[in-house]
Structures are given as C-alpha cells and as structure tokens.
Design a protein around this motif. Sequence first.
Motif, PDB file in Angstrom:
ATOM      1  N   CYS A 142     -12.600  -8.377  10.627  1.00  0.00           N
ATOM      2  CA  CYS A 142     -12.574  -9.727  10.615  1.00  0.00           C
ATOM      3  C   CYS A 142     -13.425 -10.270  11.862  1.00  0.00           C
ATOM      4  CB  CYS A 142     -11.175  -9.916  11.115  1.00  0.00           C
ATOM      5  SG  CYS A 142     -10.869 -11.689  11.964  1.00  0.00           S
ATOM      6  N   ALA A 161     -10.218  -6.881  13.319  1.00  0.00           N
ATOM      7  CA  ALA A 161      -9.535  -6.062  12.298  1.00  0.00           C
ATOM      8  C   ALA A 161     -10.224  -5.483  11.214  1.00  0.00           C
ATOM      9  CB  ALA A 161      -8.226  -6.814  11.659  1.00  0.00           C
ATOM     10  N   CYS A 180      -5.012 -11.717  12.657  1.00  0.00           N
ATOM     11  CA  CYS A 180      -4.944 -13.117  13.351  1.00  0.00           C
ATOM     12  C   CYS A 180      -4.804 -14.210  12.495  1.00  0.00           C
ATOM     13  CB  CYS A 180      -6.444 -12.967  14.013  1.00  0.00           C
ATOM     14  SG  CYS A 180      -7.648 -13.294  13.185  1.00  0.00           S
ATOM     15  N   CYS A 221      -7.212 -12.752   7.368  1.00  0.00           N
ATOM     16  CA  CYS A 221      -6.959 -11.655   8.192  1.00  0.00           C
ATOM     17  C   CYS A 221      -5.339 -11.457   8.401  1.00  0.00           C
ATOM     18  CB  CYS A 221      -7.652 -11.903   9.599  1.00  0.00           C
ATOM     19  SG  CYS A 221      -7.681 -10.305  10.563  1.00  0.00           S
ATOM     20  N   CYS A 225     -10.814 -11.451  15.011  1.00  0.00           N
ATOM     21  CA  CYS A 225     -10.185 -10.197  15.960  1.00  0.00           C
ATOM     22  C   CYS A 225     -10.895  -8.832  15.854  1.00  0.00           C
ATOM     23  CB  CYS A 225      -8.756 -10.353  15.673  1.00  0.00           C
ATOM     24  SG  CYS A 225      -8.367  -9.442  14.019  1.00  0.00           S
TER      25      CYS A 225
HETATM   26 ZN   LIG Z   1      -8.602 -11.033  12.260  1.00  0.00          ZN
END
Ligand SMILES: [Zn+2]
Lengths: 217, 215
Positions: free
Chosen positions: A44, A49, A27, A24, A47
């Motif tokens: 993700c 994302a 993170c 990711c 996090c």
């Molecule tokens: Zn992430």
Amino acid sequence: MAGIVAHQSMETLHVTALHPLHVCHECDTIQRVPTLAPGTVAHCRVCGAHLFSNPRGGLNTPLALMLGATLLFILANAYPLITLDLNGLRHTTSLGGASLALWRNERPLLAAVVGFTTVLGPALLIFGTTYVLAALRWHRRMAGVATLLSWITRFQPWGMLDVFMLGVLVALVKLGSMAEIVPGVGLFAFAILIFVFAAAASTLDAHLLWDSYEDLR
Amino acid sequence: MRIYAEMAMPRGIDAGLTPCGTCGLTVRVTGSGRQYCPRCGSLIRLRKPDSIARTWALLIAAALMYIPANALPVMRSSLLGSESADTIMSGVVYFMHHGEWPLAAVIFIASVLVPLLKLLALIYLLLSVQRRSTIRRRERTRLYRITELVGRWSMVDVFVVALLAALVQLGNLAHIEPGLGATAFASVVVLTMFAALSFDPRLIWDHQEPSTDER
Ligand SMILES: [Zn+2]
Ligand SMILES: [Zn+2]
C-alpha cells in the motif's frame, strides 16, 4: 485478477472502468495496482501494508511443496517425536502426545488449545491448502474449495508448528541436563516440515488462489 | 507533507468500496442490509463489528488473566522425591543460572516481554483511535501489524510445559504435571490474539481532520 463486482446491473459500465482498483485492508485507501510481474509484491502506498504478491512458479511450486509437507506431517504424527531415557526408564511422546498429556492431567482447556494449535490447526492448513491447490492446478471443480480457502485464511495464525519447534528446542535443553534424550523419526520429519511449510507459504498468495478460484467457476 | 498526500488519496468508505474481509475482493457496498461477497460468500462489512468495544473487552480479560499467569505455577515437578513448582519467571531464572543465556532471553522475550508489550500496544492504539488522533498513522499501523504478527510466539512456554508433562512420566522417579498457571498463560495469549484480530487498523485512518490538541 480481482475485479470489482457490482450488485446492480446499472453499474456494470462504471465497474469495468474501475477494474484494477484495490482497497487497502489496513488503511482503506483506494489505489490502482497494475498486474504484478512474477516475483514482485504490491505494498500500500499510504500505510505500507502487504496488499498481494505474484510469486514465481505459479501453482506448481507451492503444490509440490505442500505435497511434501503433507507427507512430512503424516510422518511427524505417526512416529515418535522424542524418547526420554533416565537410567533405563524410558518414556516416549508423539506430536499429539503433548496435548494428550495435558488432557490426562485434567487440564482440558489447555489440552484443547495445544491440540488445536499443534495438530488440528496445522492439519487443516496443510491438508486444506494441498487439496485447494490440487483443485486449482488441475482446474477441477471439487467440493468445498471455497469453504476450505476461507478457513485457511482465517486459521492461518492458529497453526503454530514453528512456535512448537522452538518449544521442542527449549524442552530438550531443559531435559538434557537430567536425562538422555533420543530423538525419534517424528522429530526429524517435523524439523524438515517446518522448512518445507515455510517455503510453501512464501510461494503462496491468498489473492492469487482466490483469483484462480474465480477463473475456475 | 505526508499528511497532505495521505488526505488526497480517496478512501474506500467514502466511495462505497471495501475489500472482502476473507478473500480481498473489492466489493461495492450497496444500500443498507446484509450483503455477501459474490466470490467467497462472506458477510461484507465496512469495518470490523464493534471493533473498539470488543478489543477493550478482550484486553481487559487478558490483563486480568495476566496476574494468575505469572503468579501461579505453570508446572509442578517431582524429581527423585524432591518437589518443586515453576512459574514463568522461575523458568527464565533457571536458564540464567545454568548459563543458557540465549534460551533465557528467548523465554523472557516470548513469555514476559511480548505479552506485556502487546497489551500496552493495543491499549495505546485503542486510546489513540478514541482520541481521534491523526498523528503518526503509518507508524501506528506498523505497530498494529507487528502486534498481530508476534503474538503467537508467546505460546512457546505452554508448549514446553506440554512437552515436559508428556515426557517426564517416570512414576516416583521423575514426574512433571502442568499447573493452573499454564492454563492462565495460554488464555492470555489466546485473548490477546483475539484482541489483535478484532481491532480494525482502518480506524486509525478514519479521522481525517486533526483534533484540536494536535498541530
Ligand atoms: Zn494501506
Ligand atoms: Zn470474499
């Protein structure tokens, strides 16, 4: 698909086993992402994302939309955007006229920022993406595809056509009370361009383009 | 509970894996020295370079420019012989007086609220990273994502000024020219955009052990 590329041949075996791993960018979590079905997005798991997506329609849909955007962008620049009419006194501006006016009023820095975000940046994004998509779609090893692709990714936030459209609306309301406004061909082309460009962007995924580029080599 | 789940997940920096900053390819970082992405040729970095120092520098510059951006006129207009100067706030007030509430709100949010909140959000993110905070990482990452996304919309006022200056060029009858405040305001937007781009959200997740003042 994106794979892991090793720099030492000793690691090749190890690397093959790691193939679907993804790190990711927000993170740094390593996760296994299966091949995505068309129309799905991978987020993700730590996090949230947006990792990448696999939009429907492959390269054909974005290419068709980007060709349309290219044409509309040329029209939006070639024809007048707005004409102001105050008791018969008229003044017309084009898309590039906005930054040109700043230049003439001795605001070179401002002219550069406006010129880049409304003309040069969008031109790079629209023409560049169309060129890259055409090269990938027809499997042609055309010059500069990798350079253009990385520029497109980097300059994404600096193309501000949508923000400029909002600026046009605000300016029109402001001027509407003092003078007559005549919208030009350029304004219609520009308004349609916003939607076509947004539609094209939603059917594009940078990772997918890079993967296609990798297959091309 | 989530914190334990987060900790259990392997991270790129520990495994020597990192996504290419340009094309996203997962690259194995080998030894020291410069390494380039085998797919796109970009320089590979585990983290954005000098992220905290650069973001602070850009933020301080943006905060300083925020003062002239609001104090100086963004444009000067002369209509039928009467001269006036507009600041960012007077533009908002103008729309409020004319009953254009949605537009007043749009300009207020884009030109006043967003730049200010963006500055505060990035300062908060920097301080939390420097304090090695381990709480609310997911929320802080989301805050970063939003900050990065909305910043460009602050340019709307600059575009309005540019359009008015381009259109209202009718000699003595009506004339609008851009003010120095517009340059200052555009520099605030550009500086905060660069600040957001130079901040590395992975720093939020880099400290795995909670600091002493948490938990
Ligand atoms: Zn992430
Ligand atoms: Zn790369």
